[in-house]
Design a protein around this motif. Sequence first.
Motif, PDB file in Angstrom:
ATOM      1  N   TYR A  10     -12.071   5.264   3.764  1.00 39.09           N
ATOM      2  CA  TYR A  10     -11.171   5.854   3.084  1.00 39.09           C
ATOM      3  C   TYR A  10     -10.934   7.212   3.475  1.00 39.09           C
ATOM      4  O   TYR A  10     -10.012   8.091   2.857  1.00 39.09           O
ATOM      5  N   TYR A  16      -7.585   2.742   8.373  1.00 39.21           N
ATOM      6  CA  TYR A  16      -7.244   1.893   7.328  1.00 39.21           C
ATOM      7  C   TYR A  16      -5.934   1.247   7.406  1.00 39.21           C
ATOM      8  O   TYR A  16      -5.766   0.048   7.490  1.00 39.21           O
ATOM      9  N   VAL A  20      -5.656  -2.598   7.645  1.00 40.96           N
ATOM     10  CA  VAL A  20      -4.608  -3.452   6.587  1.00 40.96           C
ATOM     11  C   VAL A  20      -3.305  -3.418   6.706  1.00 40.96           C
ATOM     12  O   VAL A  20      -2.655  -2.313   6.217  1.00 40.96           O
ATOM     13  N   CYS A  45      -4.099   3.137  -5.003  1.00 41.35           N
ATOM     14  CA  CYS A  45      -2.801   2.644  -4.256  1.00 41.35           C
ATOM     15  C   CYS A  45      -3.196   3.104  -2.807  1.00 41.35           C
ATOM     16  O   CYS A  45      -2.191   2.617  -1.985  1.00 41.35           O
ATOM     17  N   GLY A  46      -4.128   3.533  -2.245  1.00 38.98           N
ATOM     18  CA  GLY A  46      -4.368   3.920  -0.756  1.00 38.98           C
ATOM     19  C   GLY A  46      -3.212   4.726  -0.409  1.00 38.98           C
ATOM     20  O   GLY A  46      -2.614   5.683  -0.954  1.00 38.98           O
ATOM     21  N   ARG A  49       0.878   1.236   0.741  1.00 41.03           N
ATOM     22  CA  ARG A  49       1.391  -0.036   1.261  1.00 41.03           C
ATOM     23  C   ARG A  49       2.221  -0.500   0.302  1.00 41.03           C
ATOM     24  O   ARG A  49       3.133  -1.268   0.544  1.00 41.03           O
ATOM     25  N   LEU A  64      -2.325   5.952  -8.265  1.00 38.83           N
ATOM     26  CA  LEU A  64      -3.272   6.819  -8.534  1.00 38.83           C
ATOM     27  C   LEU A  64      -4.314   6.154  -7.540  1.00 38.83           C
ATOM     28  O   LEU A  64      -4.510   5.009  -7.203  1.00 38.83           O
ATOM     29  N   ALA A  66      -8.611   7.480  -5.724  1.00 32.71           N
ATOM     30  CA  ALA A  66      -9.721   8.291  -5.636  1.00 32.71           C
ATOM     31  C   ALA A  66      -9.665   9.158  -4.603  1.00 32.71           C
ATOM     32  O   ALA A  66     -10.602  10.239  -4.310  1.00 32.71           O
ATOM     33  N   SER A  67      -9.208   8.882  -3.182  1.00 34.72           N
ATOM     34  CA  SER A  67      -9.444   9.521  -2.105  1.00 34.72           C
ATOM     35  C   SER A  67      -8.201  10.325  -1.807  1.00 34.72           C
ATOM     36  O   SER A  67      -7.095   9.893  -1.618  1.00 34.72           O
ATOM     37  N   MET A  70      -6.502   9.639   1.491  1.00 34.80           N
ATOM     38  CA  MET A  70      -5.644   8.167   1.509  1.00 34.80           C
ATOM     39  C   MET A  70      -4.257   8.812   0.875  1.00 34.80           C
ATOM     40  O   MET A  70      -3.108   8.228   1.224  1.00 34.80           O
ATOM     41  N   GLY A  90      -7.159  10.492  -8.836  1.00 37.93           N
ATOM     42  CA  GLY A  90      -7.823  10.214  -9.930  1.00 37.93           C
ATOM     43  C   GLY A  90      -8.680   9.080  -9.884  1.00 37.93           C
ATOM     44  O   GLY A  90      -8.738   8.408  -8.770  1.00 37.93           O
ATOM     45  N   MET A  92      -9.930   5.417 -11.216  1.00 40.43           N
ATOM     46  CA  MET A  92      -9.350   4.269 -12.115  1.00 40.43           C
ATOM     47  C   MET A  92     -10.455   3.932 -13.296  1.00 40.43           C
ATOM     48  O   MET A  92     -10.001   3.100 -14.205  1.00 40.43           O
ATOM     49  N   ARG A  93     -11.640   4.485 -13.208  1.00 41.42           N
ATOM     50  CA  ARG A  93     -12.774   4.339 -14.161  1.00 41.42           C
ATOM     51  C   ARG A  93     -12.260   4.939 -15.632  1.00 41.42           C
ATOM     52  O   ARG A  93     -12.885   4.689 -16.448  1.00 41.42           O
ATOM     53  N   HIS A 113     -14.550  -2.108  -6.036  1.00 38.72           N
ATOM     54  CA  HIS A 113     -15.115  -0.875  -5.733  1.00 38.72           C
ATOM     55  C   HIS A 113     -15.983  -0.496  -7.056  1.00 38.72           C
ATOM     56  O   HIS A 113     -16.729   0.422  -7.079  1.00 38.72           O
TER      57      HIS A 113
HETATM   58  C1  LIG Z   1      -8.785  -1.622  -0.210  1.00 40.85           C
HETATM   59  S1  LIG Z   1      -7.996  -0.154  -0.577  1.00 40.85           S
HETATM   60  C2  LIG Z   1      -6.661  -0.782  -1.288  1.00 40.85           C
HETATM   61  C3  LIG Z   1      -5.202   0.134  -1.059  1.00 40.85           C
HETATM   62  C4  LIG Z   1      -3.941  -0.211  -1.493  1.00 40.85           C
HETATM   63  N1  LIG Z   1      -4.227  -0.740  -2.883  1.00 40.85           N
HETATM   64  C5  LIG Z   1      -3.756  -1.288  -0.626  1.00 40.85           C
HETATM   65  O1  LIG Z   1      -3.258  -2.369  -0.999  1.00 40.85           O
HETATM   66  O2  LIG Z   1      -3.809  -0.943   0.687  1.00 40.85           O
HETATM   67  C6  LIG Z   1      -9.027   0.315  -1.913  1.00 40.85           C
HETATM   68  C7  LIG Z   1      -8.705   1.583  -2.474  1.00 40.85           C
HETATM   69  O3  LIG Z   1      -9.238   2.148  -3.485  1.00 40.85           O
HETATM   70  C8  LIG Z   1      -9.578   3.487  -3.676  1.00 40.85           C
HETATM   71  N2  LIG Z   1     -10.527   3.645  -4.666  1.00 40.85           N
HETATM   72  C9  LIG Z   1     -11.965   3.188  -4.594  1.00 40.85           C
HETATM   73  N3  LIG Z   1     -12.574   3.306  -5.765  1.00 40.85           N
HETATM   74  C10 LIG Z   1     -11.713   4.268  -6.704  1.00 40.85           C
HETATM   75  C11 LIG Z   1     -11.711   4.620  -7.974  1.00 40.85           C
HETATM   76  N4  LIG Z   1     -12.872   4.566  -8.926  1.00 40.85           N
HETATM   77  N5  LIG Z   1     -10.466   5.084  -8.611  1.00 40.85           N
HETATM   78  C12 LIG Z   1      -9.483   5.117  -7.868  1.00 40.85           C
HETATM   79  N6  LIG Z   1      -9.367   4.744  -6.536  1.00 40.85           N
HETATM   80  C13 LIG Z   1     -10.625   4.421  -5.715  1.00 40.85           C
HETATM   81  C14 LIG Z   1      -9.895   3.944  -2.327  1.00 40.85           C
HETATM   82  O4  LIG Z   1      -9.609   5.289  -2.232  1.00 40.85           O
HETATM   83  C15 LIG Z   1      -8.775   3.077  -1.459  1.00 40.85           C
HETATM   84  O5  LIG Z   1      -7.774   3.769  -1.416  1.00 40.85           O
END
Ligand SMILES: C[S@@+](CC[C@H](N)C(=O)[O-])C[C@H]1O[C@@H](n2cnc3c(N)ncnc32)[C@H](O)[C@@H]1O
Length: 254
Positions: A10, A16, A20, A45-46, A49, A64, A66-67, A70, A90, A92-93, A113
């Motif tokens: 990320y 990525y 993906v 939301c990465g 996508r 939203l 955390a990266s 991204m 932010g 998500m936890r 995650h």
């Molecule tokens: C597999 S990607 C999915 C991205 C997007 N939803 C997609 O479908 O392409 C996982 C995403 O989760 C985010 N992520 C991981 N832990 C997180 C957290 N605690 N809070 C928010 N985002 C988080 C990563 O930064 C990454 O962008």
Amino acid sequence: MSREHCATLYDLPSLYDAVVVPGPCESFYRKLACSTGGPILELACGTGRLTIPLALEGHEVVGLDASYPMLRAARAKAEAKRAKVEFVLGDMRRFDLGRYFALVIVSCNSLAHITANEDIVECLSRIARHLVPGGLLAFDVVNPSMRDLAQCGHTAERSETEPDRSYVSGSKELIAYDPVQQVQILKWRFEALGRKIPPVAPMRLRAYFPQEMPLRLALAGLELAARYGDFDGRRFIGSSPNQIYVARAARNAS
Ligand SMILES: C[S@@+](CC[C@H](N)C(=O)[O-])C[C@H]1O[C@@H](n2cnc3c(N)ncnc32)[C@H](O)[C@@H]1O
């Protein structure tokens, strides 16, 4: 590069995006969004996508993640496509956006995650608090395979979505699985024609088993509305690749 300094996947949004690529989850969530309308919140939301096509279809969308890298890539893509999405950095936890949504989406196994029990409890209850009465939560997580989890050193080609092989291909190796914590450590390796791909740090992902999700949803005050085994809406069975959940907030929630 030493292991401590390895970038995570990320930190490398263009990698990525190359791995993906658009997949069947998109039409699933887009159809659902048509039925609920907005506003829509996508957690994790990465690079946009899902959020970008949803916004282009006219929905009010918040994404939203955390990266920072991204999100920066998501903002650039949204701007290029003239899609109006509010992107929020932010976790998500423990997010609190101070508003309500008709639909919350967590796609692409992103809930995996969250590896600690207390964090998934907190995340689901925060989602419930952000839904309008009768609003929907929709998410997908991988359906863990006992055979795969038992095979450390096993390498599999990425299978959730089909990589654009002219650019890059990915394979993942299970380095370790802790059956008590239900956490796996996966090492991704990427190869690209004519381009050097830096190694990425191993990823820790929670394995969520089918009996625990309905219980977790109920504990968060969410009612299970549907569970599918794939994005075509097939019934969930033991060998399904995914667990796709749709849960509803109580209609009389305050
Ligand atoms: C597999 S990607 C999915 C991205 C997007 N939803 C997609 O479908 O392409 C996982 C995403 O989760 C985010 N992520 C991981 N832990 C997180 C957290 N605690 N809070 C928010 N985002 C988080 C990563 O930064 C990454 O962008």
